[in-house]
Design an enzyme around this catalytic site. Structure first.
Site, PDB file in Angstrom:
ATOM      1  N   HIS A 193      24.507  33.739 -48.095  1.00 55.62           N
ATOM      2  CA  HIS A 193      23.289  34.539 -48.229  1.00 55.62           C
ATOM      3  C   HIS A 193      23.010  34.873 -49.696  1.00 55.62           C
ATOM      4  CE1 HIS A 193      20.129  36.846 -46.440  1.00 55.62           C
ATOM      5  NE2 HIS A 193      20.385  37.827 -47.275  1.00 55.62           N
ATOM      6  N   GLU A 435      14.312   8.334 -37.357  1.00 53.62           N
ATOM      7  CA  GLU A 435      15.643   8.552 -37.946  1.00 53.62           C
ATOM      8  C   GLU A 435      16.706   7.715 -37.258  1.00 53.62           C
ATOM      9  OE1 GLU A 435      16.091  12.809 -39.419  1.00 53.62           O
ATOM     10  OE2 GLU A 435      15.411  13.126 -37.368  1.00 53.62           O
ATOM     11  N   ASP A 459      19.058  10.441 -42.278  1.00 48.26           N
ATOM     12  CA  ASP A 459      19.677  10.039 -41.013  1.00 48.26           C
ATOM     13  C   ASP A 459      19.486   8.561 -40.718  1.00 48.26           C
ATOM     14  OD1 ASP A 459      21.077  12.217 -39.831  1.00 48.26           O
ATOM     15  OD2 ASP A 459      19.152  13.249 -39.673  1.00 48.26           O
ATOM     16  N   CYS A 506      10.672  11.660 -45.883  1.00 48.51           N
ATOM     17  CA  CYS A 506      11.106  13.011 -46.235  1.00 48.51           C
ATOM     18  C   CYS A 506      12.606  13.140 -46.445  1.00 48.51           C
ATOM     19  CB  CYS A 506      10.616  14.031 -45.205  1.00 48.51           C
ATOM     20  SG  CYS A 506      11.323  13.780 -43.595  1.00 48.51           S
TER      21      CYS A 506
HETATM   22  C1  PEP Z   1      16.443  13.142 -42.832  1.00 51.32           C
HETATM   23  O1  PEP Z   1      17.267  12.881 -41.956  1.00 51.32           O
HETATM   24  O2  PEP Z   1      16.130  12.333 -43.743  1.00 51.32           O
HETATM   25  C2  PEP Z   1      15.771  14.453 -42.855  1.00 51.32           C
HETATM   26  C3  PEP Z   1      14.804  14.733 -43.695  1.00 51.32           C
HETATM   27  O3  PEP Z   1      16.222  15.389 -42.001  1.00 51.32           O
HETATM   28  P1  PEP Z   1      17.571  16.252 -42.272  1.00 51.32           P
HETATM   29  O4  PEP Z   1      18.031  15.958 -43.675  1.00 51.32           O
HETATM   30  O5  PEP Z   1      17.190  17.656 -42.045  1.00 51.32           O
HETATM   31  O6  PEP Z   1      18.484  15.688 -41.220  1.00 51.32           O
HETATM   32 MG    MG Z   2      17.399  14.139 -40.233  1.00 42.64          MG
END
Ligand code: PEP
Ligand code: MG
Length: 585
Positions: A193, A435, A459, A506
């Protein structure tokens, strides 16, 4: 004077230099003081007064914090108020006073020991760590039995806070007062935190500094380098000068980066792209836009659960989503439903340990199983969609049936909202994360069912290459530029384009300049990343010609290995656009 260098973990970047302020953890009394039976009633009243005082303080801290940095960090104090009202805990303290005829201090210290032992046996790390919350509350009650000025409040002038550990309440009170230049702690980690709070408040912090409290005394001079995770005690003048210039460079670099925020997101030949932000906390929205984000490309909503010890209510969700949507203004906001299960346990629920968590009941699989929980989140997202910029995103979809189920549930929730006369966007854009390799292979089928796609390369690479994304033994195999990954990404991006649907990347890959260029070459327009990397990517993409990169990437994708791709890309890009990899303008 001899100086000491200590290495720790930098959890909040930046550099500060100042005088040490040591805080001491309130030490629970170890002295057993007995009282006569006729004093018991008075002792219970003394305890009662202390509990009331503690409650008033907690309510004050909570509302002070809400005003300063929003309601989310105040969650923790809601939990503390609940602990304070926990009957089992307080009755335990009372019965020690009654049965053993002892002072309240001793009863509290015994209760503290008992709970510490219980928490130590808990396997789940997150829940085990919540022991600090119980400790925090008990230490407050203890202090309030004979109230004096608390150690943490004695600070005057600008100081560097050094402590073994900071309880959440100490962190909140100290760090939000504006007189702490930096923090150096013996314990803690990236997600503690205090670390989160320090980052939100832009206070450099280093944790994991063993024995620092024994190596410094009040008034010593300290340099805290939160970027490199280093602390120097009583540095020589030459080192101080070195750090003054390092701090200047860091501050200049930050300013330089910020300048790109107002520049257009286009390549040299006018190809428009959209850098967006991945965030975990609503507090990050402002910073994301100040760094040039064109939207919130990914809000990892599971952090709502991981931050609070009680299950968040629909209102809790709604408050957070609507705050993000409102602060984003016209810009799009992609709210991802929770990605928990597997290793990311929900602290509020007992989830069975699975033999192979990454392949287990994770993300959308978990949500489709825990439908009540899922519907609460969907209701809140839908209600926030009245802001019109809200998109809903579902993680780790594997097959088309899951999308069908999601749609049924979403429709049920919409119907409920209609009946309750709650406003929402009936046409809320619905997207899924690609993913899982299976989803990548059937992108053409999935894309027709949704409004947009988001590729989670973190992922996707892990599952495609069969390489655990957090296992250092196989990290040498984790290669975003592996030809298998490149072919897959190209195919997903092209499929989305064919069906006229937006596609975002992302994962961390979007934040790496070389990989981002490859993605641009595939025609990607939406790049979502940790906001601090947005300026870097913007700078890189603005420095190149889209048409040139496209040609280079066409060839790169035919090469045999990640290494060949990397070498080829670097050579060709550097030959045409050397400034693509330079930070200074
Ligand atoms: C990913 O898997 O690329 C993603 C953006 O999700 P996270 O990193 O939260 O698994
Ligand atoms: Mg992910």
């Amino acid at each position: 004077m001899e100086y000491i260098r200590l290495r720790g973990i930098g959890v909040s970047p930046g550099i500060a230099q100042g005088k040490v302020h040591l805080t001491e953890r309130i030490i629970f009394t170890s002295r057993k003081e007995t009282i006569s039976p006729d004093q018991i009633e008075k002792e219970l009243e003394r305890l009662d007064r202390s509990v009331k005082r503690t409650k008033t303080q907690l309510v004050e801290i909570k509302s002070g914090l809400e005003k300063k940095i929003g309601t989310e960090h105040a969650f923790i104090f809601e939990a503390h108020l609940m602990i304070l009202e926990d009957k089992a805990l307080m009755n335990g303290v009372k019965s020690i006073i009654e049965q053993e005829s002892v002072r309240a201090e001793w009863a509290i210290s015994q209760t503290h020991d008992k709970y510490t032992k219980i928490f130590e046996t808990i396997e789940d790390e997150y829940i085990r760590e919540r022991q600090t919350d119980v400790s925090d509350v008990l230490s407050k009650i203890h202090t309030n039995l004979a109230p004096t000025v608390s150690k943490a409040q004695e600070i005057d002038g600008e100081k560097i806070l050094v402590a073994h550990d900071l309880l959440p309440s100490e962190a909140a009170t100290c760090l939000s007062r504006g007189d702490i230049l930096a923090v150096a702690l013996e314990t803690g980690g990236q997600t503690s935190h205090t670390a989160i709070l320090a980052r939100s408040l832009n206070i450099p912090a280093v944790v994991g500094l063993r024995n620092i409290t024994r190596s410094v005394k009040i008034g010593d001079t300290l340099i805290v380098d939160g970027t490199d995770g280093e602390v120097i005690i009583n540095p020589a003048t030459t080192i101080r000068r070195e750090f003054v210039s390092k701090k200047k460079k860091y501050d200049d670099y930050q300013r330089e980066l910020k300048k790109t925020a107002t520049l257009e997101s286009v390549t040299l030949d006018g190809y428009e792209f959209y850098p967006m932000a991945n965030i975990e906390l609503p507090e990050e929205v402002k910073q994301a836009f100040s760094l040039g984000a064109k939207g919130i490309g990914l809000f990892r909503s599971e952090f709502i659960y991981l931050q609070s010890s009680a299950l968040p209510t629909e209102e809790d969700h709604f408050r957070i989503y609507s705050r993000i949507a409102e602060e984003a203004g016209e810009a799009p906001v992609y709210i991802r439903t929770i990605d928990v299960g597997g290793e990311k346990n929900l602290p509020q629920m007992k989830i069975e340990k699975e033999p192979n968590p990454a392949l287990g009941l994770r993300a959308i699989r978990f949500s489709l199983q825990e439908r009540n929980l899922f519907k609460i989140q969907l209701r809140a997202i839908l209600r926030a969609s009245a802001f019109n910029n809200v998109h809903v995103l579902f993680p780790m979809v594997t097959e088309i049936e899951e999308v069908a189920e999601i749609k049924i549930l979403l429709e049920e929730v919409k119907e409920d909202l209609r009946r309750a006369d709650q406003p929402f966007n009936d046409k809320i854009p619905l997207g899924i994360m690609i993913e899982v390799p299976a989803a990548a292979a059937i992108t053409d089928l999935l894309v027709q069912e949704v409004d947009y796609l988001s590729i989670g390369t973190n992922d996707l690479i892990q599952y495609f290459l069969a390489v655990d994304r957090s296992n250092e033994y196989v990290s040498y195999l984790y290669k975003p530029l592996h030809p298998a990954i490149l072919r897959t990404l190209r195919s997903i991006i092209e499929t989305a384009r064919k069906y006229n649907k937006t596609v975002t990347v992302c994962g961390e890959m979007a934040a790496d300049p070389l990989s981002a260029l490859v993605l641009l070459g595939f025609g990607l327009k939406h790049f979502s990343m940790n906001p601090i990397f947005i300026p870097r990517i913007k700078k890189t993409l603005r420095a190149v010609q889209f048409a040139t990169v496209q040609k280079i990437v066409q060839k790169a994708v035919t090469l045999k290995s990640a290494q060949e791709v990397e070498e080829y890309m670097l050579e060709k890009i550097l030959a045409r656009h050397p400034e693509a990899f330079l930070m200074s303008s």
